[in-house]
Each structure stands twice: as C-alpha cells, then as structure tokens.
Write an enzyme that holds these catalytic residues in place. Sequence first.
Site, short mmCIF file in Angstrom:
data_model
loop_
_atom_site.label_atom_id
_atom_site.label_comp_id
_atom_site.label_asym_id
_atom_site.label_seq_id
_atom_site.Cartn_x
_atom_site.Cartn_y
_atom_site.Cartn_z
CB SER A 123 -40.58 28.96 29.66
OG SER A 123 -39.94 29.76 30.61
CE LYS A 262 -33.25 24.24 27.61
NZ LYS A 262 -32.70 25.52 28.02
CB SER A 284 -29.14 23.03 26.22
OG SER A 284 -29.48 24.40 26.16
CG HIS A 286 -30.11 29.27 28.40
ND1 HIS A 286 -30.66 28.59 29.44
CD2 HIS A 286 -30.90 30.36 28.21
CE1 HIS A 286 -31.74 29.24 29.89
NE2 HIS A 286 -31.91 30.32 29.13
N GLY A 319 -28.72 26.04 18.44
CA GLY A 319 -28.20 26.22 17.09
C GLY A 319 -28.94 25.47 16.00
C1 FNR Z 1 -34.70 30.85 26.15
N1 FNR Z 1 -34.23 29.68 26.75
C2 FNR Z 1 -34.77 29.29 27.95
N2 FNR Z 1 -34.39 28.11 28.52
C3 FNR Z 1 -34.94 27.68 29.66
O1 FNR Z 1 -34.55 26.61 30.15
N3 FNR Z 1 -35.91 28.43 30.27
C4 FNR Z 1 -36.35 29.61 29.77
O2 FNR Z 1 -37.25 30.24 30.31
C5 FNR Z 1 -35.75 30.09 28.60
N4 FNR Z 1 -36.10 31.28 28.07
C6 FNR Z 1 -35.62 31.66 26.83
C7 FNR Z 1 -36.09 32.84 26.26
C8 FNR Z 1 -35.67 33.19 24.98
C9 FNR Z 1 -36.17 34.47 24.38
C10 FNR Z 1 -34.77 32.35 24.28
C11 FNR Z 1 -34.34 32.68 22.86
C12 FNR Z 1 -34.30 31.20 24.86
C13 FNR Z 1 -33.26 28.81 26.07
C14 FNR Z 1 -33.95 27.80 25.20
O3 FNR Z 1 -34.66 26.86 25.96
C15 FNR Z 1 -32.96 27.02 24.32
O4 FNR Z 1 -32.00 26.40 25.15
C16 FNR Z 1 -32.26 27.86 23.29
O5 FNR Z 1 -33.10 28.87 22.77
C17 FNR Z 1 -31.80 26.96 22.15
O6 FNR Z 1 -31.04 27.65 21.25
P1 FNR Z 1 -31.60 28.23 19.87
O7 FNR Z 1 -32.46 27.19 19.22
O8 FNR Z 1 -32.35 29.48 20.21
O9 FNR Z 1 -30.33 28.49 19.12
#
Ligand code: FNR
Length: 392
Positions: A123, A262, A284, A286, A319
């Site tokens: 990230s 993304k 995605s 998110h 998911g």
């Molecule tokens: C994220 N996600 C995310 N996405 C991104 O592009 N940059 C980021 O900094 C973050 N930060 C982030 C923090 C936390 C705590 C979570 C749970 C998620 C989203 C992540 O990349 C992803 O798209 C989702 O988490 C996918 O879904 P699932 O597997 O959590 O259901």
Amino acid sequence: MAYTGSYQSQVFGNGGSPYPFGAAELEEAARVKLSPEAFDYIAGAAGRGLTARANAAAFSRYGLTYRVLHQDIPTDPAVTILGTSLALPVLLAPAGVADLAHPEAEAGAARGAAEVGTSLVLSAVTSSPLEDVAAAAPSGHPWFQLAWSRDERLARSLVHRAEKAGYEAIVLMGDCYAAGWRPRELSHAFFPYRHGHGLGNYYSDPRFWALAGHTPSGPGLPDDAAREAAVAVWNQVFTRPSFAPGDLATLKSWTDLPILVKGVCDPSEARCLVEAGADGIVVSNHGGRQLDNGVAALDCLPAVCAAVAGRVPVLFDSGIRTGTDVLIALALGADAVMIGRPWLYGLALGGADGVAHVLRSLKDEFTSALTLTGHHTCATLSLSDLTPAGPQ
Ligand code: FNR
C-alpha cells in the site's frame, strides 16, 4: 489417497496449527486479539456493509463441476503475471496501516508472502518506507501501489523510489479518491494517520517535507507538532482530484514498470483504460469499504474480462476467502486474485508466520479444488467448470 498439498500433511504431522483454518474463525480470533478500533478499522465497510456482504454472497451462486476422469500428473497452481512468478494465483492486496494489526506490519506481510512464493502489493500508506519493506524480504517480488498525489513531483518520487527498490509493477489506486462513509471507524473517531500510522513513505520523502515546509531532525516519526502539520499537508496532497485515461501516458513516461489500475468495475472504463495503455486491470470494489449498495465485485468480473478480451491480465479482489473462491474467479476469467482482510487477520495472529499460514491454506485448498475439477494448471480453467448453484 494423496494429500494434494504439503501444508495439510505438515499440519497433520505437527498435530495441529496455532491458527484457525476457516475464514470466519480467523476473523473472530483477530477480533479477540485486536483493540476494538483496530479491528473495526480492518473489518469495517462502507455504510450498512451491503457491498461487503454482496461480495461474499456472490461466490455461493456458483457450483463447481466435480470430475472423475483424471491423469497422474501433479497439479501446479503457479502463474506468471506481468513477468512476476507466483507459486499460487493469489497476491496480498494493498492494505494500509498494517501496523494496527501487528508490529511486524508490512515487513511481516512481505516475508510471509515471500515464504509461500507470492507477492505483496505494498500500500501507499505504510508504517515503514517502501525501501525497508522490500529489504525485509530479499527473495520477494513485491509490487507497489501508487496513490497518485496531487503534487506531481511527490507522485513521481514515489514511483522512482519503488522502481529503484526493486518493485516489479505499479498498481494505481483508482477507487479511493474520495473517502468512503465508514460508520465503524467513525464510532471510535479513529483516524489512524493522526496517531502516527501509515505515513512511512511520506515521512521518508524529501519532496513531502518540502511541501510540509519542515526539515525533519532525522529518520523515524516526527514529533507531535510536526506530525500534526504533516498529516494536514498529506490530507491535501494524498490523491489528485481527477483521473482520465489519458493521464496514464504521464505515469508511463515516469517508469518502465507495468501499470495496473485497481478498482475497475465498469467494463467500458476497463476498455478505455486498456486502450490508453494500462498493462493490467484489477476488478475490485475495495472490499466494500468505499460505496454501500455496490454491486458485488464478482458480478462485475465476467463483463470486465469480456471488455479486456485477453489484451492484458485481469486481477480480482473483494470477498476471496477460500481456495474455491479463487477457482471461481479464475474460471470467470481472472488471471489471479488478491486477498485483503484475511492476510491482515493472519498478520494480527502471528506476524509473518500468520500471513504465511493464510496463504498456505489457500494454496492447498485451491490446489485440491483444481485437481478435483480435473485440472493440472490454472490455464485450463473456464466457464465450463461452473454451474449456477441456484438460489441460496
Ligand atoms: C484496504 N484496501 C486498500 N486498497 C488500496 O488500494 N489501498 C489501500 O491502502 C488499502 N487499504 C486497505 C486497508 C484495509 C484495512 C483493508 C481491509 C483494505 C482494499 C484492499 O486492497 C482490497 O481491495 C480489499 O481488502 C479486498 O477485499 P477483501 O479481501 O478484504 O474482502
């Protein structure tokens, strides 16, 4: 009968594992371990959580075709995406402020991923600078997620640093240019960046400090007063206010690395982005953290794959919890998937070891499902492996 993966045999041989195997049990164990604000930050979703629930429910609408004719050929779940070899078609999705889960944070995630032979997509918002995370797992093949800053020099600096540090692709954060409405975060009034989390890449960038009008006295966290000012500046410059397909040419002029976008759910946007030069698309929403009442990400996947028409790889997240979820996404056209919350829960429970456990479990379950649906590699998966499962 052969155990299709080595992790199962290891667990049986060891007489068990310190970590749970089911996704729900993993989440519950992390809930018990973490502070309420940290757990709610990770587990929470936008609004009533309808999108997050839709993401999970979408998988149960597919049944897998079980096959009996088989050959004695070992199943190999490995794939190569944009030149990065992965021992399984699962990467760790970019997830910010991982130090909320465990002090090993992103370095632990990078080590866990490297141990199992896959990649962390780091990230933009991390506790440690991207160089330190890459150095923590020298055998890893990490990718870097860019939050395209409003300040072009800062964005360029982050891209150059990632390329120099050995990151193998840039994943542009397309879906977080506005804050989602997340009641569970609001209920704790917890904004992690104000508490010193998440800005490791910015605190280590001279351009950021030039924007903040401050010279840090040394590496590490700035003192409270400097931090308060820095967070305010970061809030202003974190993302740019607009993004058009033509902007990809600018980003591509800064780097030789492949660039994926993304957060794409609309097939017409996917088509435009590929025509504008995107080297990959990540379907995605998110993890349902941005927009409530959103369409399940899985339901967007077939149309996006049709629009992309094999011109560039399509990745998927939102998911994925089991090896059979991975198989469904690949049968619908994804080249690989990413997991978000599950790796943070693994990290919470055991640092790098917990992340490796989550990945090893997924790898074994996926390998088993690949074999039992009559495949030896991911390349032969197709819609013929799926049957509508009917109403649940
Ligand atoms: C994220 N996600 C995310 N996405 C991104 O592009 N940059 C980021 O900094 C973050 N930060 C982030 C923090 C936390 C705590 C979570 C749970 C998620 C989203 C992540 O990349 C992803 O798209 C989702 O988490 C996918 O879904 P699932 O597997 O959590 O259901």
